[in-house]
Every structure is written in structure tokens, then in C-alpha cells.
Write a protein that holds these residues in place. Sequence first.
Motif, PDB file in Angstrom:
ATOM      1  N   HIS A 197      -2.455  68.240 -64.874  1.00  0.00           N
ATOM      2  CA  HIS A 197      -1.033  67.892 -64.764  1.00  0.00           C
ATOM      3  C   HIS A 197      -0.365  68.664 -63.627  1.00  0.00           C
ATOM      4  CE1 HIS A 197      -1.187  65.502 -68.379  1.00  0.00           C
ATOM      5  NE2 HIS A 197      -1.811  66.498 -68.985  1.00  0.00           N
ATOM      6  N   TRP A 198      -1.134  69.175 -62.689  1.00  0.00           N
ATOM      7  CA  TRP A 198      -0.612  69.909 -61.529  1.00  0.00           C
ATOM      8  C   TRP A 198      -1.161  69.221 -60.281  1.00  0.00           C
ATOM      9  CZ3 TRP A 198       1.860  74.980 -61.892  1.00  0.00           C
ATOM     10  CH2 TRP A 198       2.230  75.513 -60.663  1.00  0.00           C
TER      11      TRP A 198
ATOM     12  N   ASP B 117       7.403  76.286 -62.589  1.00  0.00           N
ATOM     13  CA  ASP B 117       6.165  75.549 -62.813  1.00  0.00           C
ATOM     14  C   ASP B 117       5.195  76.527 -63.474  1.00  0.00           C
ATOM     15  OD1 ASP B 117       6.835  73.088 -61.263  1.00  0.00           O
ATOM     16  OD2 ASP B 117       6.878  74.501 -59.594  1.00  0.00           O
TER      17      ASP B 117
ATOM     18  N   VAL C 240       1.041  76.717 -65.457  1.00  0.00           N
ATOM     19  CA  VAL C 240      -0.187  76.121 -65.980  1.00  0.00           C
ATOM     20  C   VAL C 240      -1.028  77.240 -66.583  1.00  0.00           C
ATOM     21  CG1 VAL C 240      -1.333  76.240 -63.728  1.00  0.00           C
ATOM     22  CG2 VAL C 240      -2.170  74.635 -65.442  1.00  0.00           C
TER      23      VAL C 240
ATOM     24  N   PRO D 261       7.710  68.380 -66.317  1.00  0.00           N
ATOM     25  CA  PRO D 261       6.375  68.073 -66.829  1.00  0.00           C
ATOM     26  C   PRO D 261       6.086  66.568 -66.809  1.00  0.00           C
ATOM     27  CG  PRO D 261       7.871  68.447 -68.645  1.00  0.00           C
ATOM     28  CD  PRO D 261       8.633  68.766 -67.383  1.00  0.00           C
TER      29      PRO D 261
ATOM     30  N   ASN E  11       2.256  64.678 -71.008  1.00  0.00           N
ATOM     31  CA  ASN E  11       1.730  66.015 -71.283  1.00  0.00           C
ATOM     32  C   ASN E  11       2.519  66.594 -72.461  1.00  0.00           C
ATOM     33  OD1 ASN E  11       0.696  68.579 -71.282  1.00  0.00           O
ATOM     34  ND2 ASN E  11       1.055  68.965 -69.110  1.00  0.00           N
TER      35      ASN E  11
ATOM     36  N   ALA F 167       2.831  70.404 -73.001  1.00  0.00           N
ATOM     37  CA  ALA F 167       3.748  71.093 -72.081  1.00  0.00           C
ATOM     38  C   ALA F 167       5.200  70.786 -72.428  1.00  0.00           C
ATOM     39  CB  ALA F 167       3.454  70.694 -70.637  1.00  0.00           C
ATOM     40  N   VAL F 168       5.488  69.533 -72.727  1.00  0.00           N
ATOM     41  CA  VAL F 168       6.864  69.164 -73.088  1.00  0.00           C
ATOM     42  C   VAL F 168       7.315  69.969 -74.297  1.00  0.00           C
ATOM     43  CG1 VAL F 168       8.348  67.291 -73.935  1.00  0.00           C
ATOM     44  CG2 VAL F 168       6.731  66.865 -72.058  1.00  0.00           C
TER      45      VAL F 168
ATOM     46  N   TRP G  37       7.932  73.648 -73.334  1.00  0.00           N
ATOM     47  CA  TRP G  37       9.222  73.821 -72.649  1.00  0.00           C
ATOM     48  C   TRP G  37      10.372  73.714 -73.646  1.00  0.00           C
ATOM     49  CZ3 TRP G  37       8.708  76.377 -68.534  1.00  0.00           C
ATOM     50  CH2 TRP G  37       7.729  76.115 -67.582  1.00  0.00           C
TER      51      TRP G  37
ATOM     52  N   THR H 245       7.388  61.323 -64.931  1.00  0.00           N
ATOM     53  CA  THR H 245       7.872  62.700 -64.973  1.00  0.00           C
ATOM     54  C   THR H 245       9.178  62.807 -65.754  1.00  0.00           C
ATOM     55  OG1 THR H 245       6.872  63.108 -62.829  1.00  0.00           O
ATOM     56  CG2 THR H 245       8.554  64.659 -63.537  1.00  0.00           C
TER      57      THR H 245
END
Length: 159
Positions: free
Chosen positions: A37-38, A88, A90, A125, A129, A132-133, A136, A150
Motif C-alpha cells: 500500500h506504499w 505516512d 508502514v 490510506p 487497506n 491501516a484505516v 488511523w 484513496t
Amino acid sequence: MADGLALEGALTRLVPTSEDDLDLLASWFATPDFVEHWGGAPKPREEVAEKYLGRRRPRVESFLVLAHGTPVGYAQSWHADTAEGGIDMVLTAQARGRGLGPDAARTLLSHLRGNLGWRRVTVDPARDNFRAVRAWQKAGFRQVSCEGETLLMERLLTE
């Protein structure tokens, strides 16, 4: 790891990256699961050296995320103007799902507000994902828009 401002969280410690971290970061950014996801593709060593070792300071601040002294991820903050910007982050596959991401995010947010006076921080994000969501969200971010694949999430640092 660079000498300089270390940011202490409850579960994590963020330390500025340096040229000494190139081998570690190049190995991480060369693996598909780390960059899934990067950008989606492994990064060449030269790109890692240029972007993730602190060479873009002060506009972009680069950090290793440590858990119990062991590097488990990479985080960066970037300035959009004097009072806002973005983050950002990861983590390695082994570090995910342990609460380290939200802790590292809160630690970086505390620094951005307390030491730099930021009032607003964004993250973007990938919509799919979910891990990640959720991380956050646990760090206090809320979704403000969605463009394509996104999400745009923000955290106001006025509270």
C-alpha cells in the motif's frame, strides 16, 4: 540510527533515520508486502536513499519506528505549510495488528502539535487497506473524503 530527537510513545519509539539505515530500509522497501500500500512496487535502493534517509529535511522528517528497541517500520511527516501537513507510515508484516501503528501515530502527532505547532494533519490510506484505516481511526483521524482508491483522513490538533 541517527542521533537527534527521539519520540517516545507507550509502545513505540521513533528515531530519525540516517545514512546508516540504508541497508535496513532498502531491504524493507524491496519486499512486496512492505510496499503493498506504499506505491505497490518495490523501491530501488537509490530511491530509498534519496527519499527515506532524512535527506529531505526539514520539509520531510523520516523516522524508524522501534518496538522494544527493534526496528518495525518507517514513518514520515511532511509539511504542507507552517501549521499543517501529513503523515505516512508502514510497518513490517510481523509488527501489524499489535497496536504499534496507532501508538506511533499518536507519538508523532504529539510531536507535531507540541514541538512544531501543527494544527491539522492528514493521511491518505488506500480505501481497501482496512487495517491501516482502522489504525488511523484509533489514532483519532476521521475520513473527510474519498477519491478513487484513496481516503483522505484528517486529525485536527486543536483539542
